[in-house]
Design an enzyme around this catalytic site. Sequence first.
Site, PDB file in Angstrom:
ATOM      1  N   SER A 144       0.858  -1.186   0.000  1.00  0.00           N
ATOM      2  CA  SER A 144       0.000   0.000   0.000  1.00  0.00           C
ATOM      3  C   SER A 144       0.885   1.224   0.000  1.00  0.00           C
ATOM      4  CB  SER A 144      -0.898   0.028   1.237  1.00  0.00           C
ATOM      5  OG  SER A 144      -1.547   1.293   1.375  1.00  0.00           O
ATOM      6  N   TYR A 157      -2.115  -1.346  10.524  1.00  0.00           N
ATOM      7  CA  TYR A 157      -2.231  -1.600   9.090  1.00  0.00           C
ATOM      8  C   TYR A 157      -1.094  -0.937   8.328  1.00  0.00           C
ATOM      9  CZ  TYR A 157      -3.963  -1.493   4.305  1.00  0.00           C
ATOM     10  OH  TYR A 157      -4.082  -1.625   2.939  1.00  0.00           O
TER      11      TYR A 157
END
Length: 253
Positions: A144, A157
């Site tokens: 990401s 995360y």
Amino acid sequence: MNHEKPVALVTGGGTGIGRSAVLTLAGAGYDVAINYSSSKAAADETARAAADLGAETILIQCDVSDDAAVRQMLAQVEQRFGRLDALINNAGTTSAISPKDFEGVTAENWDRVFAVNVRGMFQVTRAAVPMLKAAGGCVVNTASIVGLRPGPQPLAYATSKAAVVSLTKVLAYNLGPDIRVNAVAPGWMEGDWMKRMLQDNYDRLMERRARLTPLKRCVTADDVAQTMLSLVQGNRFVTGEVVVIDGGFSSST
């Protein structure tokens, strides 16, 4: 067994990026093993759509943080197809804890995110190595943009995705020259994931991000899947790299 078509395994393959990866690979002539953890109905629908594109599919329910289940999953792939040419490590999880709520992050929350996003990715790759090596295959991991730069994502995360970036490079170093390992790092992506993150601010913030992006829109799951396919089918001398997919936003800010 002499299975003529190339075979891919997509973890987290029922929804989002995973679904797009399954369908893109199916359209490119791959048979696909579709892993899911809890989204059975979505995985069933994805399998039907892949079959409509000509792919033979197998659905495998497995929590990638469970190593015994992971090894059984790869045994099922080998039993069904006898080969594995591409592994898309896409399974992931997050939490609803605000990134500024440090005290709200429990050990259980942190460990669960890392167990799926990082250890699970390693476990699936490790179990897949013998078949990938035999096929001269490759791995594409879903990282990401928040694994490369800060963003409004929960702490565990974002940190886990930075670990995915590092894991990609470590795996590429240790699995070469037989297996290539790369990653994709999507930016703000249209769809349910960002809707859960941004909630009522989704439309306003996504529209603002699109305005500030050179290509004037936000990334889609299909954009990510097409980049994954290019790393699988081409780029034969590329390994250990992380491809940012954000329409140029990170290079212009």
